[in-house]
Structure formats: structure tokens, C-alpha cells
Scaffold this active site. Structure first.
Site, PDB file in Angstrom:
ATOM      1  N   ASP A 124     -39.814  -0.912   1.640  1.00  0.00           N
ATOM      2  CA  ASP A 124     -39.645  -1.968   2.628  1.00  0.00           C
ATOM      3  C   ASP A 124     -40.530  -1.620   3.824  1.00  0.00           C
ATOM      4  OD1 ASP A 124     -36.696  -3.871   3.639  1.00  0.00           O
ATOM      5  OD2 ASP A 124     -38.824  -4.119   4.113  1.00  0.00           O
TER       6      ASP A 124
HETATM    7  C1  GLC Z   1     -38.380  -6.734   6.217  1.00  0.00           C
HETATM    8  C2  GLC Z   1     -37.219  -6.934   5.276  1.00  0.00           C
HETATM    9  C3  GLC Z   1     -37.623  -7.289   3.879  1.00  0.00           C
HETATM   10  C4  GLC Z   1     -38.934  -8.050   3.892  1.00  0.00           C
HETATM   11  C5  GLC Z   1     -40.005  -7.094   4.402  1.00  0.00           C
HETATM   12  C6  GLC Z   1     -41.386  -7.745   4.462  1.00  0.00           C
HETATM   13  O1  GLC Z   1     -38.101  -5.698   7.110  1.00  0.00           O
HETATM   14  O2  GLC Z   1     -36.260  -5.902   5.192  1.00  0.00           O
HETATM   15  O3  GLC Z   1     -36.549  -8.049   3.313  1.00  0.00           O
HETATM   16  O4  GLC Z   1     -39.261  -8.505   2.585  1.00  0.00           O
HETATM   17  O5  GLC Z   1     -39.679  -6.564   5.683  1.00  0.00           O
HETATM   18  O6  GLC Z   1     -41.384  -8.758   5.419  1.00  0.00           O
END
Ligand code: GLC
Length: 743
Positions: free
Chosen positions: A287
């Protein structure tokens, strides 16, 4: 002519939709191996990095994109996230394909969670439809619009089981039940990927967040998670397994720890569970900076250790953090990381790119004219259908709904009465100006209604004396009051945990002031999470849970308010009486001193609060209708179920009301005892039936021992030979039952 126009002309000339080859797994493996053998260590590591670009939608520490084009030219980028500018995507893809030694195409990933331009209800709302076909069809639309706006992989579905409404991201989840989660997971993957990644109308999906992010203690965002392996396997993993079995392309690791090890560096999760047990063949991605964040978790002291621990644990692709492109080469050269680990991660990236057809047509999703593919009438119609099905009728005293007397003067009052901010968290490329407000929806559906509108508050959480007075004056002239109240769409979603899950005070004051007029009041509740609603019972006659329904919000709500659609939604997450009950969920364990309906002196020492009931205000599976259904006569075709046999369970369902409606018939079980404690109730099936007044149907379910299984004292997934209650009904607390046993 400026550069952007030059690029647009090129895009127009280049756009082609030649049929892409559909290769077998063996053919793709051969192509991957051949390409890998030509790649330098730098180029392999480059495939493991996801970056972003100017103007991208990112939800984390802001991002320096100044060097991205050079990194791409050097072959050091495998994918980008969050871009919405098609011309930028074309320029970057062209750079990768034409300016690098091997011309390996980029993946463009984006958070298209419940809608691209046509916005569908937030995920928690869509789950309440209990209509998997509707969810799959919604995802077909989302995939089509995404696939025509540059997206090759969406960071969806979010498959986190949720039990605590304080957590802002419950809005993105399917709710508190694992079985429902497995069904929703399959619907999303089928909808996004269509079983054909080479199609120009498909996109790859990315499951998130692996795993158990929804178990954050006290619902506080990014907080500690501490659950047993049995609870992990029984409640949190099955939706991911179901999606993997549907062929999902990728899985995102979560910010949290599992068993005190950050998920992003968790070898048990990423190798033992995902690879050895689940046979997952796609790629794993961290993430947003979750790899670097293991330094904050204090399980790595610097970025070099981050890279070493994450690649060793099985993380293939690093989002935004640069540990991989900065440190992996030297770690390999110093013999601290086996190059085989780089090869396996790189192979997974290349394999997905081949499956998506990007080597055959790198520009397959990048259109100069995406707008022409958005908001087709059939998409808007589908959005309205799914929105209607996502609405849950929570209260309807004296059948005040539907509104049938169009001669009545209706007051529509509240800060959400005339707002188009009804998309909810993660709006994708949806535009508020495309969304139908409740005011406009009522006018669209019942143009002849005498509708008076007043805001009553300056905003959802800001009082305004003049607006309050104006609202009371408007209401005085009307026969009925519709209250459009709740949260703003910005009060749920990532980083929006709330310790108090109340409707903001200015709106409570508005309701209480209007109650003094002693007129019938109906609430349309806009929210991204369960809220505390018990106080409303003393003030209003009806409550429609309308969530954030997206593009067709106002029309869908009006369809239900006036009875053009008979509400069929069922809650997939319990609504507590008070935040003090959280976490609350229907499938709780019994405890050694089970809670009682009401406790007496003799039964004083039981698992109850002293100041509030144990039960939620509105339970899992609950939702009213404008008609009434009788569920009766539960029958089983045998009372003993052997290992390879199937049990048939049937009930009679009759519409004993006055209008046609759809009922979601739910099947639950309870093991009367087991080698480990098991929940008081477990959902194992649901079927929807639409009946005319007086029409009766027999609804049948099939159960095998696998449906009764649970991780026992030896962590074996079995249906121990005990008695089981088999229950059927229209809510988790409204069931009829019989008993069987396994032999
Ligand atoms: C965010 C979220 C995730 C998302 C990622 C990219 O922090 O936790 O769900 O897909 O970053 O935007």
C-alpha cells in the site's frame, strides 16, 4: 501546435482495437522466461517499482514526480498510480515503449472503487442490495469506463471484514459477514475482469487490504490489529481466497501488522498463505509507502532493511517507496538477496502485462476521447437500479411510506436536501455535477408534488439561526416533512475514523425543532457508516438508509419514497444503539455467561452492560419492505448429513402484503457445540425472491458438510459430528429453525 495537441493527434492515429491474442498460461510463461533472460538486474528491479505523476490522485505523503520521466527512460518503473490525464499516460507509455532498451509497457493503476465516471453506491451500500448480479453488472460498467480512460488495474475490491463503525473505511467494505464477503468478492472480480483480461472492456482487479486492516483496534485508522490465526482463517481470509479462485491479478498488502509483523513484510501471509496454500499467481503490491512504514513499526531500521525484509517476505511491487530501486541491486550483489527472488517478482509483473495484452497493444486503454465512453444511458440506468436496491428501509411506522398522496405539500429539509455531494469516499473520475440531488430527484419522479425546500443548517455540522427559523416556517405550511440529514461524504473513507458516530449536533437540533410542529417526519439518511440513531425513534416516523448512492442518488431515493420501487436492501453491518457497544456484529461468540434478554438479580453476573442492551438497534440482515413476507414451514430432506451428502432445506415464502416486493431469504446455522467455541449464528446462504401480493414460493437451499465446517481445535477445517441448528429467515434475528446432525 503545442506538444499536448501533437500527442492527441498521435493518440487518435494510434488508437487501434485489433483483437488481442488470448495466450495459455504455458505460452505466457514461455514469453516471460524469454524476456526475463534478456533483462539486466536493473531492468528487473525497475519492474518492481510503482510511482506516480503530476496531478495524480494520491492519498498519502505528497509525491515528487520531477524525475519520473527519466526513471522510466532508464527502465526503472513498472507501473504508475492515480493518473487521470490520458495525454500524460500516453506520453509516459510512449516513453517506456519507445525510449527504453526492451520497450516493456507500463501498468496504470487507479482507485476505481465504486465507479469511474458513472458513480455507483459506496461499497457498503451496494453490498446491502444482496444482489450479486447487480454488483457484477455495476462492475462491468466500472470496468468499461475505466478501460477507456487509461486504467489497466483498479485497486478494488476492498475485502476487509468490518465490525467497528468508528473506522472510516467501513464505507468501502461489504460489511461484517464472511460468507457475504466471499460472494461479493466473486461478483467484483467477474465484473471487472469478465474472465477475459484481453478484452478491451476489462480491467485487472487488485484485492485489498491483505489482510485484516478492518480489525484495527477501536476503529482507529492504521491502528494495531491483533487476532488469532483461527479468527484470521475463519473470518478474514475466505473473501480473498474466493477472489483468487476467480483469477484476480494482484493483491495489495495492508498497513497493519498481523501477529506483530507488518503485513507488507509478513512471510507467513505473503508466502505460506498466498502462495503455498491459496496458489495465488498474480503479484503483490504494497500500500502507499507501507513498505517504508515498517521503519515506523520499528521492524526495520532503514530503507535497506525495508527492501531486504519485504523482498524476502514476498512483496513483488513497491508502491511509491523507493527502497527496491535504491537498495535491491547492492543487496543482490552482496549476496544478501538471491536474484531468484527478483526474478520471481519480475516474472509476476511481466505475466500480468502479457495477460492484459499490453505487450501487444500498450495503448489499449489510453484513449484521447474517454469522455465519449462515459455515462452511456444504459450505464446511468444501471446506476439507478443498483442505487434503488442499495437503499434500506429501517423504520416505517404506520406505513407512512410510500408517499402516495401527491396533493400533499412536502417540506424537504436538511443540509443534504439539495446537495450533489453524494458520491462518497473514493469517487474515481465521477463528477458531483453529474449527480442528481434529492430535490431534483423528487421533481424528476413526481413533478407535480408541491415541494418546499429549506437547508435548516449552514452545513452538516454548522448551525445557522436564520436557516433554522426558515426551515420551521417552511415546514409549518406543509403536510409532511422529509429530513435529508446525516454525514457529509467527506466524513467517511480513509483517515476518517470517528470516535463519536453521531449525526452532528446542528441537525439534531433541527429535528427536535421540527418535531414541535407535530407533523409526520421521514428521514433520508446520508452516511458512509452505521450511526447512532436510537434518539430518532422518538422524533420520526420513518427512516430510509440512503448511504451515498452516486450519480443517480436523488432519482433512486425518490423512486423509493414514492413507491415506484419497493425497498429490498438488507443491512450488512449492524447499527449499534451506541458507540459504546462497538465492535458489534451478529456472529458473536456465546461467552461463559451468556447475555440475557433482560437480567434479574439472580442472573446479575452475565455478559451484559449495566446501561445499554447487548443487541444492536438494527441487526445484520435487517431491512423492511412496503409489503410483508411470511416465511414458514422449514423442512429438511434428512436429519443426518454424511460427509459426501447434500442436505436440502426448504421454506415457504408468501407475500401477505399489498404490493409486489423482493425478499432476501437468509440461511444461517449454529453448531450446538464444537471443539472450539463457535458463533451463535453463521450466515451460509441467501436467495432473493420477488413475489406478487398473495404469491407463495418454496425457496430451497443446499448444505454440505463443507458449509458447516470450522477450524477446530487442531486447526482442521471440518464439520465435527455434532448437532447443528439450521435457520432461515429475513434477518439475523428473525429466523425459524430445525436441527440436524453430521454423521
Ligand atoms: C491508500 C489506500 C489504498 C489505495 C492506495 C493507493 O492509502 O490505503 O486503499 O489503493 O493508497 O491510492
Amino acid at each position: 501546435m503545442d506538444l499536448r495537441q501533437v500527442l492527441v493527434n498521435e493518440m487518435e492515429e494510434r488508437i487501434q482495437r485489433n483483437e488481442l491474442p488470448r495466450r495459455t498460461k504455458e505460452e505466457i510463461n514461455t514469453l516471460v522466461s524469454e524476456l526475463l533472460s534478456k533483462m539486466t538486474l536493473d531492468e528487473k528491479i525497475g519492474q518492481l517499482y510503482e510511482t506516480s505523476y503530476d496531478g495524480a490522485d494520491v492519498t498519502g505523503p505528497q509525491f515528487d514526480s520531477s524525475n519520473v520521466v527519466n526513471l522510466i527512460k532508464d527502465g526503472m518503473v513498472g507501473s504508475l498510480l492515480g493518473l487521470n490525464d490520458n495525454i500524460d499516460m500516453y506520453m509516459l507509455q510512449k516513453t517506456a515503449v519507445e525510449k527504453t532498451r526492451l520497450g516493456i509497457p507500463l501498468l496504470f493503476c487507479n482507485d476505481i472503487i465504486h465507479g469511474c465516471r458513472t458513480s455507483f453506491p459506496v461499497n457498503l451500500a451496494m453490498a446491502c442490495s444482496f444482489d450479486m448480479k447487480a454488483i457484477e453488472e455495476a462492475c462491468n460498467v466500472i470496468a468499461y469506463e475505466s478501460a477507456h480512460s487509461g486504467v489497466s488495474i483498479t485497486f478494488s475490491p476492498m475485502l476487509d471484514l468490518v465490525r467497528d463503525a468508528r473506522w472510516g473505511r467501513v464505507t468501502e467494505s461489504y460489511g461484517e459477514d464472511t460468507y457475504l464477503g466471499t460472494q461479493v468478492a466473486k461478483a467484483y472480480i467477474r465484473g471487472f475482469q469478465r474472465g477475459d483480461l484481453g478484452s478491451y472492456d476489462s480491467i485487472g482487479a487488485c484485492l485489498k487490504h491483505f489482510v485484516a486492516y478492518g480489525a484495527a483496534e477501536s476503529g482507529r485508522e492504521y491502528n494495531t490489529v491483533d487476532i488469532s490465526e483461527r479468527v484470521l482463517r475463519q473470518f478474514y481470509l475466505p473473501p480473498f481466497k474466493a477472489a483468487i479462485d476467480e483469477g484476480v491479478t494482484s493483491i495489495m498488502t495492508s498497513f497493519n501488522i498481523y501477529d506483530s509483523v507488518p503485513a507488507t513484510q509478513n512471510k507467513f501471509l505473503l508466502r505460506k498463505v498466498l502462495r503455498d496454500e491459496f496458489k495465488f499467481e498474480g503479484f503483490t503490491i504494497s500500500d502507499y509507502t507501507s513498505s517504508d512504514e515498517i521503519i515506523n513499526h520499528k521492524t526495520a531500521k532503514d530503507q535497506r532493511e525495508v527492501a531486504l525484509k519485504c523482498i524476502t517476505a514476498g512483496l513483488d511491487h513497491e508502491m511509491i517507496s523507493i527502497g527496491y530501486i535504491k537498495e535491491l541491486k547492492s543487496l543482490v550483489e552482496e549476496g544478501l538477496v538471491d536474484e531468484k527472488l527478483i526474478d520471481e517478482a519480475c516474472s509476476r509483473m511481466l505475466s500480468v502485462k502479457f495477460k492484459l495484452g499490453l505487450f501487444d497493444n500498450p495503448y489499449k486503454n489510453i484513449y484521447h476521447n474517454s469522455e465519449e465512453y462515459f455515462m452511456k444511458q444504459e450505464f446511468v440506468d444501471k446506476a439507478r437500479e443498483v442505487a434503488k436496491k442499495s437503499i434500506v428501509l429501517l423504520k416505517n411506522d404506520n406505513d407512512i411510506l410510500p408517499l402516495t398522496n401527491t396533493k400533499e405539500k412536502i417540506a424537504l429539509i436538511g443540509p443534504l436536501a439539495d446537495t450533489n455531494e453524494v458520491i462518497g469516499a473514493w469517487g474515481g473520475r465521477a463528477l458531483n455535477e453529474d449527480c442528481v440531488t434529492l430535490k431534483d430527484g423528487i421533481k424528476n419522479v413526481r413533478g407535480d408534488v408541491d415541494l418546499r425546500v429549506a437547508k435548516g443548517c449552514k452545513s452538516v455540522d454548522t448551525r445557522d439561526e436564520a436557516l433554522l427559523k426558515e426551515a420551521v416556517e417552511v415546514a409549518k405550511e406543509c403536510d409532511k416533512i422529509i429530513l435529508a440529514i446525516g454525514e457529509s461524504q467527506h466524513m467517511s473513507g480513509e483517515a476518517y475514523a470517528r470516535a463519536y458516530i453521531t449525526i452532528p449536533e446542528p441537525q439534531i437540533e433541527l429535528v427536535k425543532e421540527l418535531k414541535k410542529l407535530n407533523k409526520p417526519m421521514i428521514v433520508t439518511l446520508f452516511n458512509g457508516r452505521p450511526l447512532e440513531l436510537e434518539w430518532l425513534n422518538d422524533y420520526v416516523d420513518a427512516i430510509l438508509e440512503v448511504w451515498f448512492l452516486g450519480t443517480q442518488s436523488g432519482n433512486a431515493i425518490a423512486d423509493v419514497l414514492f413507491g415506484d420501487y419497493n425497498p429490498s436492501g438488507k443491512l450488512t453491518m449492524s447499527f449499534p444503539v451506541t458507540v459504546g457497544q462497538l465492535p458489534i456484529y451478529y456472529n458473536q461468540f456465546k461467552t461463559g455467561r451468556p447475555a440475557k434478554e433482560s437480567f434479574t438479580k439472580e442472573e446479575f453476573y452475565v455478559s451484559n452492560y449495566r446501561d445499554v442492551q447487548n443487541e444492536p438497534l438494527y441487526p445484520f440482515g435487517f431491512g423492511l419492505s412496503y409489503t410483508k413476507f411470511d416465511i414458514s414451514d422449514i423442512k429438511v430432506d434428512k436429519t443426518e448429513l454424511s460427509k459426501d451428502d447434500t442436505l436440502k432445506v426448504s421454506v415457504k415464502v408468501k407475500n401477505v402484503g399489498k404490493v409486489t416486493g423482493t425478499e432476501t431469504v437468509q440461511l444461517y446455522i449454529e453448531a450446538k457445540w464444537f471443539s472450539v467455541t463457535r458463533p451463535l449464528n453463521e450466515l451460509k446462504g441467501f436467495k432473493q425472491v420477488t413475489l406478487q401480493p398473495n404469491e407463495e414460493q418454496v425457496v430451497e437451499f443446499e448444505i454440505t458438510q463443507n458449509d458447516l465446517a470450522y477450524y477446530n481445535i487442531d486447526m482442521e477445517y471440518v464439520a465435527e459430528k455434532v448437532e447443528y441448528s439450521i435457520r432461515v429467515g429475513n434477518a439475523s434475528d428473525n429466523l425459524i429453525e430445525t436441527t440436524i446432525k453430521t454423521v
